[in-house]
Design a protein around this motif. Sequence first.
Motif, PDB file in Angstrom:
ATOM      1  N   GLU A  53      29.964 -30.403   2.699  1.00 48.90           N
ATOM      2  CA  GLU A  53      31.046 -30.425   1.723  1.00 48.90           C
ATOM      3  C   GLU A  53      31.612 -29.024   1.577  1.00 48.90           C
ATOM      4  N   MET A  54      32.833 -28.943   1.132  1.00 48.88           N
ATOM      5  CA  MET A  54      33.467 -27.650   0.927  1.00 48.88           C
ATOM      6  C   MET A  54      32.893 -26.996  -0.327  1.00 48.88           C
ATOM      7  N   GLN A  55      32.506 -25.736  -0.184  1.00 48.08           N
ATOM      8  CA  GLN A  55      32.028 -24.955  -1.319  1.00 48.08           C
ATOM      9  C   GLN A  55      32.751 -23.622  -1.348  1.00 48.08           C
ATOM     10  N   THR A  56      32.862 -23.062  -2.515  1.00 49.18           N
ATOM     11  CA  THR A  56      33.471 -21.740  -2.660  1.00 49.18           C
ATOM     12  C   THR A  56      32.370 -20.705  -2.805  1.00 49.18           C
ATOM     13  N   ILE A  57      32.361 -19.744  -1.883  1.00 43.58           N
ATOM     14  CA  ILE A  57      31.367 -18.665  -1.937  1.00 43.58           C
ATOM     15  C   ILE A  57      32.101 -17.328  -2.097  1.00 43.58           C
ATOM     16  N   THR A  58      31.392 -16.311  -2.559  1.00 39.61           N
ATOM     17  CA  THR A  58      31.960 -14.968  -2.697  1.00 39.61           C
ATOM     18  C   THR A  58      31.303 -14.060  -1.685  1.00 39.61           C
ATOM     19  N   ASP A  59      32.107 -13.442  -0.814  1.00 42.21           N
ATOM     20  CA  ASP A  59      31.516 -12.615   0.241  1.00 42.21           C
ATOM     21  C   ASP A  59      31.294 -11.180  -0.232  1.00 42.21           C
ATOM     22  N   GLU A  64      36.751 -14.812  -2.502  1.00 42.53           N
ATOM     23  CA  GLU A  64      36.302 -16.186  -2.673  1.00 42.53           C
ATOM     24  C   GLU A  64      36.796 -16.988  -1.472  1.00 42.53           C
ATOM     25  N   VAL A  65      35.853 -17.600  -0.764  1.00 38.66           N
ATOM     26  CA  VAL A  65      36.166 -18.295   0.479  1.00 38.66           C
ATOM     27  C   VAL A  65      35.667 -19.738   0.402  1.00 38.66           C
ATOM     28  N   ASN A  66      36.521 -20.681   0.774  1.00 37.99           N
ATOM     29  CA  ASN A  66      36.136 -22.082   0.843  1.00 37.99           C
ATOM     30  C   ASN A  66      35.533 -22.360   2.222  1.00 37.99           C
ATOM     31  N   VAL A  67      34.277 -22.788   2.243  1.00 42.69           N
ATOM     32  CA  VAL A  67      33.552 -22.982   3.494  1.00 42.69           C
ATOM     33  C   VAL A  67      32.880 -24.346   3.503  1.00 42.69           C
ATOM     34  N   LYS A  68      32.883 -24.988   4.660  1.00 38.80           N
ATOM     35  CA  LYS A  68      32.149 -26.237   4.818  1.00 38.80           C
ATOM     36  C   LYS A  68      30.656 -25.919   4.931  1.00 38.80           C
ATOM     37  N   VAL A  69      29.860 -26.453   4.015  1.00 32.54           N
ATOM     38  CA  VAL A  69      28.430 -26.148   3.942  1.00 32.54           C
ATOM     39  C   VAL A  69      27.622 -27.434   4.089  1.00 32.54           C
ATOM     40  N   PRO A  70      26.637 -27.490   5.005  1.00 32.62           N
ATOM     41  CA  PRO A  70      26.295 -26.427   5.941  1.00 32.62           C
ATOM     42  C   PRO A  70      27.225 -26.419   7.152  1.00 32.62           C
ATOM     43  N   ALA A  71      27.595 -25.221   7.593  1.00 36.71           N
ATOM     44  CA  ALA A  71      28.439 -25.081   8.780  1.00 36.71           C
ATOM     45  C   ALA A  71      27.639 -25.489  10.010  1.00 36.71           C
ATOM     46  N   PRO A 142      34.975 -22.444  15.751  1.00 37.80           N
ATOM     47  CA  PRO A 142      33.897 -22.320  14.761  1.00 37.80           C
ATOM     48  C   PRO A 142      34.308 -22.858  13.399  1.00 37.80           C
ATOM     49  N   ASP A 143      33.316 -23.274  12.621  1.00 37.36           N
ATOM     50  CA  ASP A 143      33.563 -23.674  11.232  1.00 37.36           C
ATOM     51  C   ASP A 143      33.720 -22.458  10.334  1.00 37.36           C
ATOM     52  N   VAL A 144      33.086 -21.340  10.735  1.00 39.28           N
ATOM     53  CA  VAL A 144      33.124 -20.134   9.915  1.00 39.28           C
ATOM     54  C   VAL A 144      32.947 -18.911  10.809  1.00 39.28           C
ATOM     55  N   ILE A 145      33.572 -17.813  10.401  1.00 36.12           N
ATOM     56  CA  ILE A 145      33.432 -16.529  11.085  1.00 36.12           C
ATOM     57  C   ILE A 145      32.690 -15.573  10.156  1.00 36.12           C
ATOM     58  N   PHE A 146      31.471 -15.164  10.538  1.00 35.88           N
ATOM     59  CA  PHE A 146      30.778 -14.085   9.832  1.00 35.88           C
ATOM     60  C   PHE A 146      31.216 -12.776  10.471  1.00 35.88           C
ATOM     61  N   ILE A 147      31.483 -11.769   9.652  1.00 35.61           N
ATOM     62  CA  ILE A 147      31.979 -10.503  10.206  1.00 35.61           C
ATOM     63  C   ILE A 147      31.519  -9.334   9.342  1.00 35.61           C
ATOM     64  N   ALA A 148      31.150  -8.231   9.992  1.00 34.37           N
ATOM     65  CA  ALA A 148      30.713  -7.032   9.271  1.00 34.37           C
ATOM     66  C   ALA A 148      31.403  -5.797   9.835  1.00 34.37           C
ATOM     67  N   TYR A 149      31.847  -4.929   8.962  1.00 37.42           N
ATOM     68  CA  TYR A 149      32.398  -3.597   9.273  1.00 37.42           C
ATOM     69  C   TYR A 149      33.783  -3.593   9.911  1.00 37.42           C
ATOM     70  N   LEU A 150      34.154  -4.627  10.628  1.00 33.81           N
ATOM     71  CA  LEU A 150      35.417  -4.585  11.358  1.00 33.81           C
ATOM     72  C   LEU A 150      36.635  -4.803  10.474  1.00 33.81           C
ATOM     73  N   VAL A 151      36.441  -5.365   9.287  1.00 33.54           N
ATOM     74  CA  VAL A 151      37.582  -5.690   8.427  1.00 33.54           C
ATOM     75  C   VAL A 151      37.308  -5.296   6.984  1.00 33.54           C
ATOM     76  N   ASP A 152      38.371  -4.968   6.268  1.00 32.97           N
ATOM     77  CA  ASP A 152      38.283  -4.828   4.824  1.00 32.97           C
ATOM     78  C   ASP A 152      38.801  -6.134   4.211  1.00 32.97           C
ATOM     79  N   VAL A 169      32.761 -12.069   4.976  1.00 26.77           N
ATOM     80  CA  VAL A 169      32.423 -10.676   5.265  1.00 26.77           C
ATOM     81  C   VAL A 169      31.000 -10.360   4.785  1.00 26.77           C
ATOM     82  N   LEU A 170      30.202  -9.766   5.685  1.00 25.98           N
ATOM     83  CA  LEU A 170      28.841  -9.346   5.394  1.00 25.98           C
ATOM     84  C   LEU A 170      28.764  -7.828   5.386  1.00 25.98           C
TER      85      LEU A 170
END
Length: 389
Positions: A53-59, A64-71, A142-152, A169-170
Motif C-alpha cells: 500500500e502507499m505510505q508517506t515516509i520522511t527521508d 515527504e515521499v509517497n512510496v509503495k510499501v513493501p517495495a 524500480p518502485d523506489v530509488i534510494f540515493i545518498a549524497y548525489l542530490v539535495d 534520500v539517505l
Amino acid sequence: MSRVLLKRSVWFLSLLLVGLLLAGCSAVKTANEGNKSETGKVAVSTQGTGNSEMQTITDLVGREVNVKVPAQRIVALGPGSLRLVAYAKGTDLVVGIEDMEKKVPTGRPYMFAYPELKALPTIGQGGIDTVPDEEALLSVKPDVIFIAYLVDKAKADKLQKKTGIPVVVLSYGPLATFNEEEIYRSLELVGKVIGTEQRAKEVINYVKKSQEDLRERTKGIADVDKPKVYVGALGVKGTQGIESTQAEYPPFVNIGARNVVDETGKSGSLMIEREKLVSWDPDILFIDEGGYSKVLADAQKNPSFYQALRAVKNGQVYGQIPYNFYTTNIDTALADSYYAGKVIFPERFQDIDPVKKSEEIYTFLLGKPVYEQMAEDYGGFKKLELTQP
C-alpha cells in the motif's frame, strides 16, 4: 417450437446474460473497495508478500515521499546506499546497480558478500560527483530509488518528477565521519520501505552493542596511562601518505584511545606537517593499508624521518584495513576498532581474536565472512615494516 416462443427464449437468455455480467462487475468493485487502506487508496497485490500500500515516509532531507510499501523493485544510488540495502537484507529486490560498484573490485565487503549483484543492469556511472542517469533508471522500472549524497532536496524533487519514481534520500552524515544517528535513521527507512524493519532494528542494536562493548573494555583508564597513538595514510579522494590523518578517528573514539591528533581540537580529515608527527612521537603508529605502499616508498626515500619515530624504532607499527570506501563500511570500522583495542589495550582485549571477531561482524551484517578477501586486497591485521633493520 413457434417463432414467437423462440424469440421470447432468446430475449430471456439475453437478459440473464446481462444480469450475470452486471453482478460480476459489482463483485469486483466491492472487492476493490474492501482492499482500500485507511487513506482510501486501493492496495496493490505484489508477489510473495501479500498486499502493498502507499505510505508517506520522511527521508533524510525532510522530504515527504509517497512510496509503495513493501517495495518489490529497488535501486540504490550514491555512496553507501547499496550497503544499507545489503545490511537490511534487501539485495534480492535490487534490479540494477551503478557501474562503479561493478568495476571497482576492492574495499566494499558488501560486494564480496553479494557478487551476484554485478550481473544486474547498469543504472549509471556511480561515484560521488556523478549525476543520476534518468534513462537508465527508467529502464529497470524500480518502485523506489534510494540515493545518498548525489542530490539535495531540490535535486531529489527534480529527479522524482522527471522519472515518476519515488526518490528516498539517505545519509551517513558528513563524509569521513561516522554519524551513527543518521545511519540508524537511514537503515530504519530502508527497512520500512522494503518490509524488513525487524532486520534493520537488529543491525542497529548490533552496532550499538558492539560500540558499548568497546567503550566498556577501556572504561576507567586515565588518559595519562594510555599510550599515544596516531593513524596515517588515510585515503582522502585517493591514496595519501603518512601526513593524512583524522581527528576523532572512529576506531580510536570507540575504544577511548589517546589520539595525538585530537590535541588540535579539530575533527575529521587533516593533513599535518611531518615535523608535527615527530613532535607528537606516538608510542603506537597505525597505517591505513590503502596507503601503505605509498608510506613504504616514502620510508625508503626518507629513512631518517621514520627512524626518528619511537613507534618505528620499537616495532610498534600496525596495519588497519581501510573502512572508508564509497563512504563508511560500518563492518570494517567495527573490526578496525577491535583490532586497535587489541593492540593498544591488550590486557582489556585478551579474549578477542581480531580475525575471528571480524568474521563475526561481517557475518552478522552481511551474512558471509569476508575478512580473508579484505585481507587479500589490503594485508589484514598485522605488524608492518617501514624501514630495513
